[in-house]
Design a protein around this motif. Structure first.
Motif: not given
Length: 158
Positions: A52-54, A97-109, A114-117, A122-127
């Protein structure tokens, strides 16, 4: 309420089904060669998803796809720049393009902003959203490695 172990087992079964192409018309192509590095990362990906380590799932999903693309290039005799940006690698491979969406999600993590992404809250309220992104990432990994239908967008699952 389900026991944590039951949830982990259910996630692991779901992962195996998606990677094998079950429930998706059986699009898993057994003729596709998956290299050692990619296979090793897949084991890690299954482990973090099962736990469950999203966020880790999204990060590793991109690594699995990158490793596969690089191993495929090497196997076909093409030179691969080990420092080639994932976005460029994905584009050169003709990935959707969906793979680039995934890559950008990885980059945000991975990259502080600033502001933090990425926050602890987020682990609690956006699980649910994080889990949906992780499941989307697993489907993209399966599509990248074995071909077949691409998921439209992250969706919540049981």
């Amino acid at each position: 309420m389900k026991a944590a172990n039951d949830e982990s087992e259910a996630r692991t079964r779901w992962f195996a089904d998606v990677i094998a192409g079950r429930g998706t018309g059986g699009w898993h192509d057994p003729a596709v060669a998956v290299g050692d590095h990619t296979q090793a990362l897949l084991v890690e990906l299954e482990t973090v998803f099962g736990a469950g380590a999203w966020v880790a799932t999204v990060i590793l999903a991109v690594a699995v796809i990158e490793a596969h693309l690089r191993e495929q290039a090497i196997a076909s005799g093409r030179a691969v720049d080990p420092y080639l940006n994932a976005g460029t690698l994905f584009a050169e491979a003709g990935l959707d393009e969906r793979f680039d969406v995934l890559r950008r999600a990885r980059n945000r993590a991975l990259h502080v902003s600033d502001p933090p992404t990425l926050t602890v809250d987020m682990h609690w309220f956006e699980a649910e959203r994080l889990e949906a992104e992780a499941r989307f990432a697993i489907r993209l990994v399966a599509a990248a490695l074995y071909g077949g239908a691409l998921p439209e967008e992250p969706e919540e699952e049981e």
